[in-house]
Design a protein around this motif. Structure first.
Motif, PDB file in Angstrom:
ATOM      1  N   PHE A   5     -23.745  24.518  42.034  1.00 60.00           N
ATOM      2  CA  PHE A   5     -25.022  24.344  41.336  1.00 60.00           C
ATOM      3  C   PHE A   5     -24.921  24.850  39.890  1.00 60.00           C
ATOM      4  N   VAL A   6     -24.364  26.041  39.757  1.00 61.75           N
ATOM      5  CA  VAL A   6     -24.228  26.631  38.419  1.00 61.75           C
ATOM      6  C   VAL A   6     -23.339  25.755  37.552  1.00 61.75           C
ATOM      7  N   LEU A   7     -22.263  25.273  38.160  1.00 66.44           N
ATOM      8  CA  LEU A   7     -21.308  24.437  37.425  1.00 66.44           C
ATOM      9  C   LEU A   7     -21.980  23.154  36.928  1.00 66.44           C
ATOM     10  N   SER A   8     -22.738  22.517  37.841  1.00 65.51           N
ATOM     11  CA  SER A   8     -23.379  21.258  37.439  1.00 65.51           C
ATOM     12  C   SER A   8     -24.452  21.507  36.383  1.00 65.51           C
ATOM     13  N   LEU A   9     -25.125  22.655  36.506  1.00 63.50           N
ATOM     14  CA  LEU A   9     -26.146  22.991  35.516  1.00 63.50           C
ATOM     15  C   LEU A   9     -25.512  23.164  34.140  1.00 63.50           C
ATOM     16  N   VAL A  10     -24.401  23.889  34.122  1.00 60.11           N
ATOM     17  CA  VAL A  10     -23.705  24.121  32.848  1.00 60.11           C
ATOM     18  C   VAL A  10     -23.267  22.789  32.253  1.00 60.11           C
ATOM     19  N   LEU A  11     -22.711  21.918  33.116  1.00 58.75           N
ATOM     20  CA  LEU A  11     -22.241  20.615  32.632  1.00 58.75           C
ATOM     21  C   LEU A  11     -23.402  19.779  32.092  1.00 58.75           C
ATOM     22  N   ALA A  12     -24.495  19.807  32.846  1.00 57.02           N
ATOM     23  CA  ALA A  12     -25.649  18.994  32.452  1.00 57.02           C
ATOM     24  C   ALA A  12     -26.183  19.440  31.099  1.00 57.02           C
ATOM     25  N   LEU A  13     -26.152  20.754  30.873  1.00 60.38           N
ATOM     26  CA  LEU A  13     -26.676  21.262  29.604  1.00 60.38           C
ATOM     27  C   LEU A  13     -25.671  21.080  28.476  1.00 60.38           C
ATOM     28  N   ALA A  14     -24.385  21.043  28.831  1.00 57.45           N
ATOM     29  CA  ALA A  14     -23.351  20.981  27.790  1.00 57.45           C
ATOM     30  C   ALA A  14     -23.161  19.558  27.287  1.00 57.45           C
ATOM     31  N   LEU A  15     -23.328  18.560  28.156  1.00 51.25           N
ATOM     32  CA  LEU A  15     -22.997  17.191  27.776  1.00 51.25           C
ATOM     33  C   LEU A  15     -23.833  16.633  26.627  1.00 51.25           C
ATOM     34  N   PRO A  16     -25.152  16.858  26.628  1.00 54.38           N
ATOM     35  CA  PRO A  16     -25.922  16.187  25.567  1.00 54.38           C
ATOM     36  C   PRO A  16     -25.773  16.821  24.182  1.00 54.38           C
ATOM     37  N   LEU A  17     -24.661  17.465  23.898  1.00 53.88           N
ATOM     38  CA  LEU A  17     -24.455  17.972  22.545  1.00 53.88           C
ATOM     39  C   LEU A  17     -24.393  16.794  21.578  1.00 53.88           C
ATOM     40  N   PRO A  18     -24.942  16.946  20.375  1.00 52.31           N
ATOM     41  CA  PRO A  18     -24.913  15.823  19.433  1.00 52.31           C
ATOM     42  C   PRO A  18     -23.478  15.473  19.038  1.00 52.31           C
ATOM     43  N   ALA A  19     -23.208  14.180  18.974  1.00 52.87           N
ATOM     44  CA  ALA A  19     -21.884  13.747  18.553  1.00 52.87           C
ATOM     45  C   ALA A  19     -21.735  14.021  17.059  1.00 52.87           C
ATOM     46  N   LEU A  20     -20.570  14.437  16.650  1.00 56.23           N
ATOM     47  CA  LEU A  20     -20.349  14.743  15.242  1.00 56.23           C
ATOM     48  C   LEU A  20     -19.965  13.489  14.483  1.00 56.23           C
ATOM     49  N   ALA A  21     -20.517  13.379  13.264  1.00 56.48           N
ATOM     50  CA  ALA A  21     -20.211  12.196  12.462  1.00 56.48           C
ATOM     51  C   ALA A  21     -18.838  12.331  11.804  1.00 56.48           C
ATOM     52  N   VAL A  22     -18.477  13.585  11.492  1.00 60.91           N
ATOM     53  CA  VAL A  22     -17.197  13.799  10.826  1.00 60.91           C
ATOM     54  C   VAL A  22     -16.080  13.543  11.828  1.00 60.91           C
ATOM     55  N   GLU A  23     -15.268  12.550  11.546  1.00 61.41           N
ATOM     56  CA  GLU A  23     -14.214  12.184  12.492  1.00 61.41           C
ATOM     57  C   GLU A  23     -12.952  12.999  12.224  1.00 61.41           C
ATOM     58  N   PRO A  24     -12.152  13.209  13.283  1.00 59.12           N
ATOM     59  CA  PRO A  24     -10.980  14.085  13.145  1.00 59.12           C
ATOM     60  C   PRO A  24     -10.029  13.653  12.027  1.00 59.12           C
ATOM     61  N   ASP A  25      -9.881  12.339  11.820  1.00 60.80           N
ATOM     62  CA  ASP A  25      -8.914  11.903  10.800  1.00 60.80           C
ATOM     63  C   ASP A  25      -9.375  12.201   9.380  1.00 60.80           C
ATOM     64  N   GLU A  26     -10.695  12.524   9.216  1.00 55.46           N
ATOM     65  CA  GLU A  26     -11.172  12.862   7.877  1.00 55.46           C
ATOM     66  C   GLU A  26     -10.914  14.319   7.553  1.00 55.46           C
ATOM     67  N   MET A  27     -10.824  15.140   8.608  1.00 56.74           N
ATOM     68  CA  MET A  27     -10.839  16.584   8.393  1.00 56.74           C
ATOM     69  C   MET A  27      -9.576  17.054   7.695  1.00 56.74           C
ATOM     70  N   LEU A  28      -9.747  18.114   6.905  1.00 56.65           N
ATOM     71  CA  LEU A  28      -8.610  18.688   6.193  1.00 56.65           C
ATOM     72  C   LEU A  28      -7.911  19.707   7.084  1.00 56.65           C
ATOM     73  N   ASP A  29      -6.611  19.864   6.862  1.00 57.01           N
ATOM     74  CA  ASP A  29      -5.851  20.825   7.657  1.00 57.01           C
ATOM     75  C   ASP A  29      -6.240  22.261   7.289  1.00 57.01           C
ATOM     76  N   ASP A  30      -6.555  22.448   6.015  1.00 53.14           N
ATOM     77  CA  ASP A  30      -6.924  23.778   5.545  1.00 53.14           C
ATOM     78  C   ASP A  30      -8.348  24.102   6.003  1.00 53.14           C
ATOM     79  N   PRO A  31      -8.513  25.071   6.900  1.00 57.39           N
ATOM     80  CA  PRO A  31      -9.865  25.340   7.433  1.00 57.39           C
ATOM     81  C   PRO A  31     -10.840  25.838   6.367  1.00 57.39           C
ATOM     82  N   VAL A  32     -10.325  26.528   5.344  1.00 57.15           N
ATOM     83  CA  VAL A  32     -11.222  27.042   4.298  1.00 57.15           C
ATOM     84  C   VAL A  32     -11.793  25.873   3.489  1.00 57.15           C
ATOM     85  N   LEU A  33     -10.897  24.956   3.084  1.00 58.19           N
ATOM     86  CA  LEU A  33     -11.341  23.781   2.330  1.00 58.19           C
ATOM     87  C   LEU A  33     -12.274  22.924   3.173  1.00 58.19           C
ATOM     88  N   GLU A  34     -11.939  22.762   4.457  1.00 57.85           N
ATOM     89  CA  GLU A  34     -12.758  21.952   5.345  1.00 57.85           C
ATOM     90  C   GLU A  34     -14.157  22.550   5.460  1.00 57.85           C
TER      91      GLU A  34
END
Lengths: 159, 187
Positions: A5-34
């Motif tokens: 029950f706890v597991l399914s609850l966690v999953l149910a709450l975790a799934l509807p996170l908003p999708a990010l518009a920034v795609e991985p191929d756009e991101m910079l390797d340098d985390p500070v610059l990103e």
């Protein structure tokens, strides 16, 4: 049972996170610059979807601008230089927070001016009212008039 | 003083009424993105021709020194309204002798060539903007967009969206006339 029950609850709450518009191929390797790029793109308007920043927009132009912005940062631009580069092409309109200049004085100063005017009018009204309610002693002639009036009343001479 | 205050509500009503009138004006488009390019020199760009087409490419230098103001149209084969606009632009070129340049925005060269083979090619020059970078230089917000550039390379006018329908065409023709690209507002 409870674990499921706890597991399914966690999953149910975790799934509807908003999708990010920034795609991985756009991101910079340098985390500070990103991180800087993410922060700047939150203040830039998507010119297609108007009231969305380019950081969260899926529009093609927004993606191009994100990539362009990252290129400028990698090339060594400061935050301001990178924003000015885009601003030179799309104008002040591309900034979600309008800058304070000749065209926007009314926009920025009107709320303060209105508040001050309201406080002024309100204050003047309150002070004006307080003055009126102050009790002052009657003048001698007024006292005389009242005495005479009361005398007349008592003697039953109403005219 | 108190008498003057009595006029305050009237003043407020006039100010608000003015705002409402301005807001109700059907000519006003709240979605309009103001362009910084108007009255500015056209941006620096240089685009290769579309592969597989005879039409030469387009760069900033081609916009300067023409006999009349030129029209720069941003189009793509994947853009549906461009198809409708194509007929209007073709008619401007064929009937009114407008010089028309094109920027083929983020389009596969093969698709663009096929599209132009099907509909006809009114463009004197076409630059292929595969990356969309020239589009950003022009402050593009979508396709199609059409600019009028003066003989000295100054951007005179920008039309966002397809120049289709009586109102849009009349507006665009008026801008062309003002720019001096149309001799007279004709029939």
């Amino acid at each position: 049972m409870l674990r499921n029950f706890v597991l399914s609850l966690v999953l149910a709450l975790a799934l509807p996170l908003p999708a990010l518009a920034v795609e991985p191929d756009e991101m910079l390797d340098d985390p500070v610059l990103e991180a800087r790029a993410r922060e700047i793109s939150k203040g830039l308007r998507c010119v297609v979807c108007l009231n969305q920043d380019i950081d969260s927009s899926n529009a093609g132009v927004a993606r191009d601008l994100r990539i362009l912005l990252r290129e400028r940062l990698v090339a060594g631009d400061s935050d301001k230089e990178a924003v000015d580069f885009i601003r030179a092409r799309y104008g002040d309109y591309v900034l979600l927070k309008p800058p304070l200049n000749g065209k926007t004085y009314v926009l920025w100063l009107a709320p303060v001016a209105l508040l001050l005017a309201a406080l002024g009018i309100g204050g003047a009204t309150v002070i004006g009212r307080r003055k009126k309610s102050e009790v002052t002693a009657l003048s001698d002639t007024e006292e005389q008039e009242i005495k005479q009036f009361i005398k007349q009343q008592k003697s039953g001479d109403i005219s | 003083m108190t008498r003057m205050l009595a006029l305050l509500p009237l003043l407020v009503a006039v100010v608000f009424g003015g705002f409402f009138l301005w807001g109700l004006n059907p000519e006003r488009d709240p979605n309009e993105v103001p362009s910084v390019l108007i009255s500015q020199p056209a941006p620096e760009f240089a685009l290769e021709p579309v592969a597989g087409l005879e039409t030469p490419g387009l760069s900033r230098a081609d916009l300067v020194g023409n006999e009349t103001p030129v029209v720069v149209n941003v189009f793509a084969s994947w853009c549906v309204p461009c198809r409708a606009e194509h007929a209007v632009l073709t008619s401007l070129v064929e009937r009114d002798g407008i010089v028309l340049f094109g920027i083929n925005y983020k389009d596969e060269p093969d698709d663009a060539a096929r599209w132009l083979a099907e509909l006809g090619n009114p463009y004197a020059r076409i630059g292929s903007d595969l990356s969309g970078r020239a589009g950003i230089e022009w402050g593009l917000s979508g396709v199609p967009e059409t600019f009028i550039v003066g003989t000295d390379g100054t951007v005179l006018y920008r039309y966002v969206g397809p120049v289709v329908g009586e109102v849009a065409v009349a507006k665009f023709r008026e801008a062309l006339t003002q720019a001096g690209a149309l001799k007279q507002e004709g029939v």
